[in-house]
Design a protein around this motif. Structure first.
Motif, mmCIF file in Angstrom:
data_model
loop_
_atom_site.group_PDB
_atom_site.id
_atom_site.type_symbol
_atom_site.label_atom_id
_atom_site.label_comp_id
_atom_site.label_asym_id
_atom_site.label_seq_id
_atom_site.Cartn_x
_atom_site.Cartn_y
_atom_site.Cartn_z
ATOM 1 N N THR A 1 17.339 158.440 54.755
ATOM 2 C CA THR A 1 16.453 157.961 53.710
ATOM 3 C C THR A 1 17.258 157.652 52.454
ATOM 4 O O THR A 1 18.471 157.535 52.504
ATOM 5 N N GLY A 2 16.581 157.502 51.319
ATOM 6 C CA GLY A 2 17.283 157.216 50.079
ATOM 7 C C GLY A 2 16.578 156.166 49.253
ATOM 8 O O GLY A 2 15.355 156.022 49.310
ATOM 9 N N LEU B 1 11.792 158.639 51.686
ATOM 10 C CA LEU B 1 11.296 159.961 51.327
ATOM 11 C C LEU B 1 11.814 160.367 49.948
ATOM 12 O O LEU B 1 12.972 160.129 49.625
ATOM 13 N N THR B 2 10.951 160.999 49.186
ATOM 14 C CA THR B 2 11.393 161.633 47.954
ATOM 15 C C THR B 2 11.921 163.019 48.317
ATOM 16 O O THR B 2 11.751 163.491 49.455
ATOM 17 N N ILE B 3 12.541 163.681 47.368
ATOM 18 C CA ILE B 3 13.033 165.033 47.620
ATOM 19 C C ILE B 3 11.877 165.971 47.963
ATOM 20 O O ILE B 3 11.989 166.800 48.880
ATOM 21 N N ASP B 4 10.761 165.845 47.266
ATOM 22 C CA ASP B 4 9.610 166.707 47.545
ATOM 23 C C ASP B 4 9.092 166.491 48.961
ATOM 24 O O ASP B 4 8.719 167.449 49.654
ATOM 25 N N GLU C 1 14.408 154.867 39.974
ATOM 26 C CA GLU C 1 15.398 155.406 39.053
ATOM 27 C C GLU C 1 15.355 156.940 38.997
ATOM 28 O O GLU C 1 16.395 157.617 39.078
ATOM 29 N N LYS C 2 14.165 157.496 38.842
ATOM 30 C CA LYS C 2 14.025 158.950 38.754
ATOM 31 C C LYS C 2 14.468 159.612 40.054
ATOM 32 O O LYS C 2 15.164 160.641 40.043
ATOM 33 N N ASN C 3 14.073 159.033 41.191
ATOM 34 C CA ASN C 3 14.449 159.580 42.487
ATOM 35 C C ASN C 3 15.959 159.505 42.691
ATOM 36 O O ASN C 3 16.587 160.436 43.214
ATOM 37 N N TYR C 4 16.563 158.396 42.260
ATOM 38 C CA TYR C 4 18.013 158.199 42.364
ATOM 39 C C TYR C 4 18.753 159.311 41.619
ATOM 40 O O TYR C 4 19.680 159.927 42.149
ATOM 41 N N GLN C 5 18.327 159.585 40.384
ATOM 42 C CA GLN C 5 18.979 160.621 39.585
ATOM 43 C C GLN C 5 18.728 162.012 40.171
ATOM 44 O O GLN C 5 19.631 162.863 40.188
ATOM 45 N N ILE D 1 18.213 162.815 43.287
ATOM 46 C CA ILE D 1 19.014 162.973 44.510
ATOM 47 C C ILE D 1 20.444 163.357 44.155
ATOM 48 O O ILE D 1 21.031 164.271 44.747
ATOM 49 N N LYS D 2 21.018 162.697 43.168
ATOM 50 C CA LYS D 2 22.403 162.958 42.792
ATOM 51 C C LYS D 2 22.586 164.366 42.217
ATOM 52 O O LYS D 2 23.679 164.942 42.314
ATOM 53 N N LYS D 3 21.525 164.916 41.632
ATOM 54 C CA LYS D 3 21.600 166.255 41.046
ATOM 55 C C LYS D 3 21.171 167.342 42.033
ATOM 56 O O LYS D 3 21.268 168.537 41.716
ATOM 57 N N SER D 4 20.698 166.944 43.200
ATOM 58 C CA SER D 4 20.169 167.898 44.169
ATOM 59 C C SER D 4 21.279 168.491 45.033
ATOM 60 O O SER D 4 22.439 168.075 44.984
ATOM 61 N N ASP D 5 20.887 169.452 45.864
ATOM 62 C CA ASP D 5 21.809 170.054 46.827
ATOM 63 C C ASP D 5 21.801 169.310 48.160
ATOM 64 O O ASP D 5 22.495 169.725 49.098
ATOM 65 N N TYR D 6 21.022 168.246 48.250
ATOM 66 C CA TYR D 6 20.975 167.471 49.494
ATOM 67 C C TYR D 6 22.253 166.646 49.659
ATOM 68 O O TYR D 6 22.914 166.275 48.684
#
Length: 214
Positions: free
Chosen positions: A19-20, A115-118, A178-182, A184-189
């Protein structure tokens, strides 16, 4: 009926999610990965028309919204367009999850999806998902240049004011992702930023290692 997250994840443990954000390389990597390891690839975009036929306007109103032409479609405000895309994805996800449960019981499946992180937390574990990302700017040109998005290209070019339609589409996709992109980059995924200097084969190897396919 509402299923608990652990139940969904258990029934989807045989699914690898790619995803992404748009134009991050999801489809290219999914297809190459499926071909290399002989794994079924499930593309939710290709399934949309099937799910739309199964849907009910009472429960999936966004999936059943019709537009007479490109002028009406791209003539909406950015907020209206963005909310419609979000609701489309949310409504289709129920169909997608049930398809994947059915398909993955006897063999592994690669799911090319949005998919979003949630949403990822709801349906899978971190070792079964990769986020392919690209900074969400000027995405319309990327879409229009792809052979698998020729229908979209023809549609947006049919608008009376193509440049206005393109501007609306770009801004909608930017604000949507944009929000999802940022996040994802800050997540542990596990995530990979699109890099034109990295070959498809190299990218597939990295993803395969994450999925423990190698």
């Amino acid at each position: 009926m509402i299923f608990q997250d652990n139940v969904i994840r258990e029934y989807l443990k045989n699914v690898y999610f790619v995803t992404g954000t748009p134009c991050g390389g999801k489809t290219t990597v999914s297809r190459a990965l499926g071909q290399k390891y002989n794994i079924l690839v499930y593309d939710i975009d290709e399934r949309f028309s099937v799910h739309q036929q199964m849907s009910d306007i009472r429960y999936q109103p966004s999936m059943n919204k019709r537009f007479k032409d490109a002028d009406e479609f791209f003539g909406r405000s950015v907020e209206e367009y963005r909310n419609w895309l979000i609701e489309n994805t949310r409504e289709q996800l129920d169909f997608v999850v049930l398809d994947l449960i059915r398909l993955s019981q006897s063999e592994p499946v690669i799911c090319d999806c949005h998919l979003t992180i949630d949403e990822a937390k709801w349906i899978t574990d971190s070792d079964r998902i990769v986020f392919m990302i690209k900074e969400p700017n000027d995405l319309t040109d990327d879409y229009c240049s792809r052979a698998d998005h020729q229908d979209f290209s023809d549609f947006i070019y049919s608008a009376t004011d193509f440049e206005s339609a393109k501007t609306t589409c770009n801004e909608t996709l930017r604000t949507l992702n944009e929000k999802n992109y940022q996040a994802i980059k800050k997540s542990d995924y596990f995530w990979l930023e699109r890099d034109n200097g990295r070959s498809v084969e190299e990218t597939v190897k990295i993803v395969a290692e994450h999925f423990c396919l190698i």
